[in-house]
Design an enzyme around this catalytic site. Structure first.
Site, PDB file in Angstrom:
ATOM      1  N   GLU A   1       0.835  -1.208   0.000  1.00 39.29           N
ATOM      2  CA  GLU A   1       0.000   0.000   0.000  1.00 39.29           C
ATOM      3  C   GLU A   1       0.869   1.258   0.000  1.00 39.29           C
ATOM      4  O   GLU A   1       0.559   2.239  -0.670  1.00 39.29           O
ATOM      5  CB  GLU A   1      -0.945   0.033   1.215  1.00 39.29           C
ATOM      6  CG  GLU A   1      -1.948  -1.113   1.291  1.00 39.29           C
ATOM      7  CD  GLU A   1      -3.043  -1.042   0.232  1.00 39.29           C
ATOM      8  OE1 GLU A   1      -3.053  -0.094  -0.568  1.00 39.29           O
ATOM      9  OE2 GLU A   1      -3.875  -1.970   0.199  1.00 39.29           O
TER      10      GLU A   1
ATOM     11  N   ASP B   1      -4.566  -9.645  -8.511  1.00 30.13           N
ATOM     12  CA  ASP B   1      -4.895  -8.638  -9.538  1.00 30.13           C
ATOM     13  C   ASP B   1      -3.732  -7.860 -10.151  1.00 30.13           C
ATOM     14  O   ASP B   1      -3.387  -7.994 -11.321  1.00 30.13           O
ATOM     15  CB  ASP B   1      -5.970  -7.671  -9.000  1.00 30.13           C
ATOM     16  CG  ASP B   1      -5.685  -7.130  -7.591  1.00 30.13           C
ATOM     17  OD1 ASP B   1      -4.627  -7.452  -7.031  1.00 30.13           O
ATOM     18  OD2 ASP B   1      -6.526  -6.383  -7.067  1.00 30.13           O
TER      19      ASP B   1
ATOM     20  N   GLU C   1     -18.473  -6.089  -2.298  1.00 31.00           N
ATOM     21  CA  GLU C   1     -17.119  -6.648  -2.236  1.00 31.00           C
ATOM     22  C   GLU C   1     -17.060  -8.049  -2.842  1.00 31.00           C
ATOM     23  O   GLU C   1     -16.074  -8.416  -3.457  1.00 31.00           O
ATOM     24  CB  GLU C   1     -16.609  -6.689  -0.793  1.00 31.00           C
ATOM     25  CG  GLU C   1     -16.015  -5.381  -0.310  1.00 31.00           C
ATOM     26  CD  GLU C   1     -14.740  -4.965  -1.044  1.00 31.00           C
ATOM     27  OE1 GLU C   1     -14.820  -4.585  -2.230  1.00 31.00           O
ATOM     28  OE2 GLU C   1     -13.670  -4.991  -0.450  1.00 31.00           O
TER      29      GLU C   1
ATOM     30  N   GLU D   1     -12.408   0.333  -9.365  1.00 32.09           N
ATOM     31  CA  GLU D   1     -12.062  -0.546 -10.485  1.00 32.09           C
ATOM     32  C   GLU D   1     -13.094  -0.539 -11.609  1.00 32.09           C
ATOM     33  O   GLU D   1     -12.739  -0.608 -12.794  1.00 32.09           O
ATOM     34  CB  GLU D   1     -11.846  -1.996 -10.000  1.00 32.09           C
ATOM     35  CG  GLU D   1     -10.532  -2.236  -9.283  1.00 32.09           C
ATOM     36  CD  GLU D   1     -10.497  -1.728  -7.848  1.00 32.09           C
ATOM     37  OE1 GLU D   1     -11.552  -1.264  -7.344  1.00 32.09           O
ATOM     38  OE2 GLU D   1      -9.425  -1.772  -7.225  1.00 32.09           O
TER      39      GLU D   1
ATOM     40  N   THR E   1      -1.263   1.107 -10.704  1.00 31.22           N
ATOM     41  CA  THR E   1      -2.485   0.470 -10.210  1.00 31.22           C
ATOM     42  C   THR E   1      -3.297   1.420  -9.322  1.00 31.22           C
ATOM     43  O   THR E   1      -4.481   1.213  -9.101  1.00 31.22           O
ATOM     44  CB  THR E   1      -2.168  -0.841  -9.460  1.00 31.22           C
ATOM     45  OG1 THR E   1      -3.372  -1.564  -9.269  1.00 31.22           O
ATOM     46  CG2 THR E   1      -1.486  -0.585  -8.128  1.00 31.22           C
TER      47      THR E   1
HETATM   48  C1  DMJ Z   1      -6.317   0.411  -5.056  1.00 27.53           C
HETATM   49  O1  DMJ Z   1      -5.582   0.810  -3.959  1.00 27.53           O
HETATM   50  C2  DMJ Z   1      -5.438  -0.187  -6.107  1.00 27.53           C
HETATM   51  O2  DMJ Z   1      -6.123  -0.134  -7.304  1.00 27.53           O
HETATM   52  C3  DMJ Z   1      -5.037  -1.601  -5.808  1.00 27.53           C
HETATM   53  O3  DMJ Z   1      -4.327  -2.211  -6.854  1.00 27.53           O
HETATM   54  C4  DMJ Z   1      -6.202  -2.467  -5.468  1.00 27.53           C
HETATM   55  N1  DMJ Z   1      -7.387  -1.730  -5.318  1.00 27.53           N
HETATM   56  C5  DMJ Z   1      -7.384  -0.530  -4.582  1.00 27.53           C
HETATM   57  C6  DMJ Z   1      -8.728   0.126  -4.647  1.00 27.53           C
HETATM   58  O4  DMJ Z   1      -9.759  -0.759  -4.696  1.00 27.53           O
END
Ligand code: DMJ
EC number: 3.2.1.-
Length: 796
Positions: free
Chosen positions: A99, A246, A340, A358, A444
């Site tokens: 994160e 993912d 979720e 997303e 991401t």
């Molecule tokens: C984000 O922090 C990023 O996209 C991460 O890869 C996974 N998803 C969260 C938000 O849902």
């Protein structure tokens, strides 16, 4: 499309960064219901989610480059100054490496790149001396201790001040991490290396990527969800494209775009083929076992997988992207947001919605790729739903449960970093943006990194879609692009979407049956092939037997020995209006006495238990063989009893027939999928085998494996276990106490002077006036539990 309306709604949303500054700064997050900042340690601990909070003004940093795209350049300059002035990383705090990398390091890099662009233009940021890059480098060094493992896979957490091994670090005891956690470092770390001139960051991130690639399952080319960071063994072998995995796939593709290194593209393509073979079951994306990928491991999907259509757009694979996106859109229509987790029948499995971006992300990419205004409408619905169901006076609140619409005092930083960006970009003309958006890739967390960063050749910096090789697989080696791929065919996307329009049942009466390719296990079963197929629920019909519209081609085919395949599902997809009536298996003999109640699923055939006033009672016997797919070897013991049979190997109906013939008075089927339970998986109804099932008259119920294990354990320990099969609403001891056979009696016992007085609670099975069956239980099944335990003879 009412652009004015959208602008109005967006403007409402756009006030949010300001709200954050007003109410929460310098905290990490805004608490939109309490109108204050969330400071870790001052609020109740929320577990893993709090690992994003490092006392480094997370939301401020995560939303810096959003301000630039929104053309809020004064605000951006101000926010950069604040960041440089106030944010420090020398904090004694344990944070998530993943994160912190995607949100903070990525945020700093994206903002640095923007600051640099604005400075080069000579209009503003003239004071800027790469301060954000220096901060990014410092943070990068603070994350590096996490990579100090024998495998090279990073620890999931690091103490920003003390690293990992230092006794003061309060971390370093973990042995595993998620695949995405280890495989989502390369973009930020490579960009940091390129910008700072220190290769150490890219080297570490690349090593972690190499390990994940090496550890892929060689048969399926899939990866699992959780891996041991010391020895590289898989800890969780379920494989999908959502939670836990993912962005590993995303970063393989984007590492190629950013760095021009074909190794990443080759790896991505290998995984992508595997995903399309096993996980993509259009329009669904399901989790499978990485070692046995034709087996689905769960019947629900998580909302994180909603990014995948966006990634498919980058790969140029529009058809499945459109299909899955349409499915997701239907789910949002039904539940307002993506829960979720939701089942393959689009019901809520886990109702929380923390304002994840997303779905908006994929919508943006699909609009870019198709130019189809339909995706603007989808975007409009996202904006409207946010305003109607998430907007609160101090910001936007996560939804605790989409079914009730209740809010949580939570607004994650990705809401401003990603959701805002993608929605704003969706409705913007390129010319309105302060930068040429096509010159950047999105991390991401939607931070912007320039594709010009790489010094390696060849690269895809031209952002074109010209195929370079492999005509049969047009996009495998083309430059990924989100440009309009089929500009001259505006109906392209619509044609694909139309078949998925009523997926969730809204607007139509029947549910679709998701179909997947069947791989026939060709091992020696001793059964004739056709029989064997039938046992799996597949029937073969020669084409000549079919009434076909095109008779001539049918008969030609049949001459060649062509059969029509019919897959008979034995689990019914319950139509919307028809609820599955939950049943129970209630253990009534001592020592259970009705207190152990197992939730069970019904069958569409066999005896209708809802019509039995008192359910069906019997003692249970395990079938031999346990699957009941061959001749029943213990018919003598089974006669007059309820049989237990394991699911799998042949159809429910076949098992039921065999056991009924052997003399069973009922059958309890037990799931063969490890770990399944009624708490986690929605109940379903068993259906027949496509043949008439009127001959099956005994009651049939289904238990998930956790409940099945309870029953099997009871049988193993007590040998004689009596159960009642009945609808849940008729459960003994619950709804109608006056009809109970089980009674509680409380008695005080008197002892000689000086002895402790004892209260005894007795459970007594008595004959109910309406139930003659109960008579046989009276006396025989009397049980007493008391405290302290007394000699039963001393009880009244
Ligand atoms: C984000 O922090 C990023 O996209 C991460 O890869 C996974 N998803 C969260 C938000 O849902």
């Amino acid at each position: 499309m009412c652009l004015l309306l959208i602008c109005y709604h967006l403007r409402c949303i756009l006030s949010s960064p300001v709200l954050f500054q007003d109410y929460a700064y310098p905290a990490d997050e805004l608490m939109p219901l309490s109108c204050r900042g969330r400071v870790r340690g001052l609020e109740p601990n929320r577990g893993d989610i709090d690992d994003s909070l490092g006392k480094f003004s997370l939301t401020l940093i995560d939303s810096l480059d959003t301000l630039v795209l929104l053309n809020k350049l004064d605000e951006f300059e101000e926010a950069v100054k604040k960041t440089v002035q106030d944010v420090r990383f020398d904090n004694d705090i344990v944070v998530s490496v993943f994160e912190t990398n995607i949100r903070v390091l990525g945020g700093l890099l994206g903002a640095h790149v923007m600051a640099d662009v604005l400075k080069q233009r000579g209009e503003r940021m003239q004071w800027y001396r790469d301060e954000l890059l220096h901060m990014a480098k410092e943070l990068g060094y603070r994350l590096l201790p996490a990579f100090n493992t024998t495998s090279g896979l990073p620890y999931p957490r690091v103490n920003l001040r003390y690293g990992v091994v230092n006794p003061l670090s309060r971390t370093g005891t973990e042995s595993d991490t998620c695949t995405a956690c280890a495989g989502t470092m390369i973009l930020e770390f490579a960009a940091l290396s390129q910008l700072s001139g220190d290769p150490i960051f890219e080297e570490h991130a690349r090593k972690a990527m190499d390990v994940l690639w090496e550890k892929r399952q060689r048969g399926s080319d899939l990866v699992g969800t959780v891996i041991n960071i010391h020895n590289g063994d898989w800890v969780r072998r379920d494989s999908g494209v959502g939670a836990g995995i993912d962005s590993y796939y995303e970063y393989l593709m984007k590492a190629y775009i950013l760095l021009g290194d074909k190794v990443y593209l080759d790896r991505f393509n290998t995984h992508y083929s595997a995903i399309m073979k096993y996980i993509s079951q259009p329009p669904l994306l399901l989790n499978v076992h990485m070692h046995n990928p034709t087996v689905n491991v769960r019947s629900w999907m998580d909302s994180l997988l909603a990014f995948f259509p966006g990634l498919q757009v980058l790969r140029g694979d529009l058809k499945p992207a459109i299909e899955t996106h349409e499915m997701l859109y239907q789910v949002t229509k039904r539940h307002n947001f993506l829960p979720e987790a939701f089942t393959t029948e689009f019901r809520v499995h886990w109702g929380q919605h923390p304002l994840r971006p997303e779905f908006a992300e994929s919508t943006y990419f699909l609009y870019k790729a198709t130019g189809d205004p339909y995706y603007l409408k989808v975007g409009q619905s996202i904006v409207e739903k946010l305003n109607t169901h998430a907007r609160v006076p101090c910001g936007f609140a996560a939804v605790q449960d989409v079914r009730t619409g209740t809010h949580e005092d939570r607004m994650d930083s990705f809401f401003l970093a990603e959701m805002f960006k993608y929605l704003y970009l969706l409705f913007s003309e390129k010319s309105q943006l302060p930068i040429n958006i096509d010159d950047y890739i999105f991390t991401t967390e939607a931070h912007l990194l320039p594709v010009s960063l790489s010094t390696t050749q060849p690269s895809c910096h031209t952002n074109n879609t010209e195929p370079q090789a492999h005509e049969d697989d047009l996009f495998s080696y083309s430059c990924p692009s989100a440009q309009t791929l089929f500009p001259n065919n505006p109906t392209f996307a619509k044609t694909i979407r139309d078949s998925y329009k009523y997926l969730t049942g809204l607007g139509r009466t029947q549910q679709p049956s998701p179909v997947r390719g069947i791989e026939l296990p060709l091992h020696d079963t001793g059964l004739e092939p056709v029989e064997f197929l039938k046992s799996m629920g597949i029937s073969l019909t020669p084409l000549t037997e079919l009434v076909s519209a095109s008779l001539s081609s049918a008969s030609q085919d049949s001459q060649k020995g062509v059969f029509k395949l019919k897959l008979v599902a034995e689990v019914s997809q319950t139509p919307e209006h028809e609820e599955v009536v939950p049943l129970i298996v209630q253990l009534i003999s001592p020592p259970f006495l009705g207190r152990t109640v197992l939730t069970a699923g019904p069958a569409k055939f066999g005896m209708d238990l809802t019509k039995q006033e008192h359910g069906v009672k019997g003692s249970i016997v395990k079938s031999v063989p346990y699957t009941a797919c061959g001749p029943i070897e213990n018919a003598v013991e089974i006669t007059g009893h309820i049989a237990l049979a394991l699911r799998g190997d042949c159809m429910f109906a076949a098992k039921a027939r065999r056991l009924q013939e052997a003399g069973a008075t009922g059958v309890i089927f037990i799931d063969h999928r490890e770990g399944s339970s009624s708490a986690e998986t929605p109940l379903f109804q068993m259906v027949g085998d496509g043949e008439p099932t009127d001959d099956i008259t005994v009651p049939l119920v289904f238990l998930f494996s956790k409940e099945g294990a309870t029953l099997s354990a009871a049988l193993q320990e007590h040998h004689n276990v009596d159960v009642l099969l009945l609808p849940k609403e008729k459960q003994l001891g619950k709804e109608k106490p006056e009809k109970l056979n089980i009674k509680f009696r409380i008695a005080k016992e008197e002892f000689a002077e000086g002895e402790i007085e004892s209260t005894t609670i007795q459970l007594v099975l008595e004959q109910s006036e309406t139930d003659t069956e109960g008579a046989s239980l009276t006396g025989k099944n009397q049980d007493t539990c008391s405290s302290p335990q007394k000699d039963p003879e001393s009880s009244p």
